[in-house]
Design an enzyme around this catalytic site. Structure first.
Site, PDB file in Angstrom:
ATOM      1  N   LYS A  11       6.509  -1.917   1.908  1.00 16.40           N
ATOM      2  CA  LYS A  11       5.302  -1.361   2.552  1.00 16.40           C
ATOM      3  C   LYS A  11       4.138  -2.324   2.349  1.00 16.40           C
ATOM      4  O   LYS A  11       3.197  -2.065   1.593  1.00 16.40           O
ATOM      5  CB  LYS A  11       4.997   0.031   2.004  1.00 16.40           C
ATOM      6  CG  LYS A  11       4.092   0.852   2.922  1.00 16.40           C
ATOM      7  CD  LYS A  11       4.058   2.296   2.491  1.00 16.40           C
ATOM      8  CE  LYS A  11       3.114   3.127   3.357  1.00 16.40           C
ATOM      9  NZ  LYS A  11       3.584   3.261   4.755  1.00 16.40           N
TER      10      LYS A  11
ATOM     11  N   GLU B 288      11.651   2.378  14.533  1.00 18.87           N
ATOM     12  CA  GLU B 288      10.707   3.357  13.985  1.00 18.87           C
ATOM     13  C   GLU B 288       9.388   3.224  14.728  1.00 18.87           C
ATOM     14  O   GLU B 288       9.236   2.376  15.602  1.00 18.87           O
ATOM     15  CB  GLU B 288      10.504   3.132  12.486  1.00 18.87           C
ATOM     16  CG  GLU B 288       9.918   1.776  12.142  1.00 18.87           C
ATOM     17  CD  GLU B 288       9.818   1.536  10.643  1.00 18.87           C
ATOM     18  OE1 GLU B 288       9.695   2.515   9.887  1.00 18.87           O
ATOM     19  OE2 GLU B 288       9.843   0.355  10.235  1.00 18.87           O
TER      20      GLU B 288
ATOM     21  N   LEU C  52      11.143   1.308   7.392  1.00 20.65           N
ATOM     22  CA  LEU C  52      10.582   1.723   6.116  1.00 20.65           C
ATOM     23  C   LEU C  52      11.313   2.965   5.612  1.00 20.65           C
ATOM     24  O   LEU C  52      11.724   3.812   6.396  1.00 20.65           O
ATOM     25  CB  LEU C  52       9.096   2.043   6.288  1.00 20.65           C
ATOM     26  CG  LEU C  52       8.312   2.346   5.015  1.00 20.65           C
ATOM     27  CD1 LEU C  52       8.174   1.099   4.153  1.00 20.65           C
ATOM     28  CD2 LEU C  52       6.942   2.898   5.367  1.00 20.65           C
TER      29      LEU C  52
ATOM     30  N   TYR D  57       0.833  -1.197   0.000  1.00 25.24           N
ATOM     31  CA  TYR D  57       0.000   0.000   0.000  1.00 25.24           C
ATOM     32  C   TYR D  57       0.867   1.246   0.000  1.00 25.24           C
ATOM     33  O   TYR D  57       2.070   1.201   0.278  1.00 25.24           O
ATOM     34  CB  TYR D  57      -0.959   0.008   1.188  1.00 25.24           C
ATOM     35  CG  TYR D  57      -0.321   0.290   2.538  1.00 25.24           C
ATOM     36  CD1 TYR D  57      -0.434   1.559   3.128  1.00 25.24           C
ATOM     37  CD2 TYR D  57       0.389  -0.689   3.228  1.00 25.24           C
ATOM     38  CE1 TYR D  57       0.128   1.821   4.364  1.00 25.24           C
ATOM     39  CE2 TYR D  57       0.963  -0.432   4.457  1.00 25.24           C
ATOM     40  CZ  TYR D  57       0.836   0.826   5.014  1.00 25.24           C
ATOM     41  OH  TYR D  57       1.411   1.085   6.236  1.00 25.24           O
TER      42      TYR D  57
END
Length: 287
Positions: free
Chosen positions: A149, A182, A207, A33
């Site tokens: 992702k 993260e 990411l 996505y």
């Protein structure tokens, strides 16, 4: 007119849009996505999101559902039909529909594509930024390819719920060495005691944030010191400032980590400045 979604070549009322029960995104999380922030109805950081989408699909051997030019037109039409000026555009691409099997379908199938658009109350987000948010930490338990992702977000869901239950906005994952990787839906930053901006490098299991990348361009233009170097939760608790970045949060000041105030316990001047500069850049370059 109510919300409108795009599903596999057709626009439909949001409440009536649907995918096949054997779509591999639904059955196996075999999908990726992207999310674009919308400013005045335009796509922010468009190039970076398209590049990352293409990379994520390539890593999973899923073909692009259409050319980038055609996809841009469909995204813009979805935004127009939803009459959203300030908000988010969500795109999901799965491997497609096939009888459930862990291995790829023997016969090629067409990828499935879904687009939804939602409005964001910018006044509310600015009020949140002016107040700052809290984060909690949680052990890193995700798979080893967080650079893709993918929609396989269950660890992120549980981390976000942990944050919500604690009255916080975000959760930061902490790896086996004790370093923050993260956030559940953002990249993590601090301004350390020496005044240097620090965030985890993308060689780690994080990411490749598009907002992160654009902010780095802003930081370079401002001549600010930046270290792509890991930090611990204790480093964050003793830092001058902290903040997170992402398409949904933009640049959002963090004022506490696990209940411990960061800096003076309110949004720091550098985080607020970078938020302003990022938004100016995003608006000026949106397409």
């Amino acid at each position: 007119m109510g919300r409108v979604a795009y599903v596999n070549g057709r626009f439909a009322r949001h409440g009536e849009a649907m995918v096949h029960i054997e779509d591999r995104g639904y059955q196996l999380s075999d999908a990726v996505y992207e999310v674009w922030a919308l400013f005045d109805g335009r796509l922010s950081d468009a190039e970076g999101h398209f590049v990352r989408l293409e990379r994520s699909l390539s890593e999973l051997s899923i073909p692009m559902p259409m050319s980038r030019r055609a996809l841009t037109l469909v995204l813009k039409e979805a935004v127009r039909r939803n009459r959203v000026r300030e908000g988010l555009a969500y795109l999901q691409v799965s491997r497609g529909v096939a009888p459930r099997d862990h291995a790829f379908p023997k016969a090629p199938v067409a990828p499935s594509m879904v687009i939804t658009v939602s409005a964001v109350d910018r006044a509310a987000t600015e009020a949140r930024a002016a107040k700052g948010v809290g984060v909690v930490t949680t052990p890193e338990n995700r798979w080893g390819r967080c650079d893709i992702k993918t929609v396989a977000l269950l660890p992120n869901v549980l981390a976000k719920q942990k944050a919500r239950a604690a009255g916080a906005y975000e959760a930061w994952f902490v790896d086996e060495l004790g370093f923050v990787t993260e956030g559940a839906s953002s990249n993590a930053w601090i301004v350390d005691r020496d005044g240097r901006l620090r965030t985890r490098d993308t060689n780690a299991n994080i990411l490749r944030g598009i907002t992160r990348r654009t902010l780095m361009e802003v930081i370079a233009e401002e001549g600010l010191a930046l270290d792509e170097r890991p930090f611990t939760p204790d480093d964050a608790k003793t830092a001058r400032e902290a903040f997170i970045t992402g398409a949904g949060s933009l640049v959002l000041p963090v004022v506490s980590v696990d209940g411990t105030p960061v800096g003076e316990g309110r949004p720091g001047p550098l985080a607020l400045k970078l938020r302003r500069l990022y938004i100016e850049r995003a608006k000026a370059t949106a397409v």
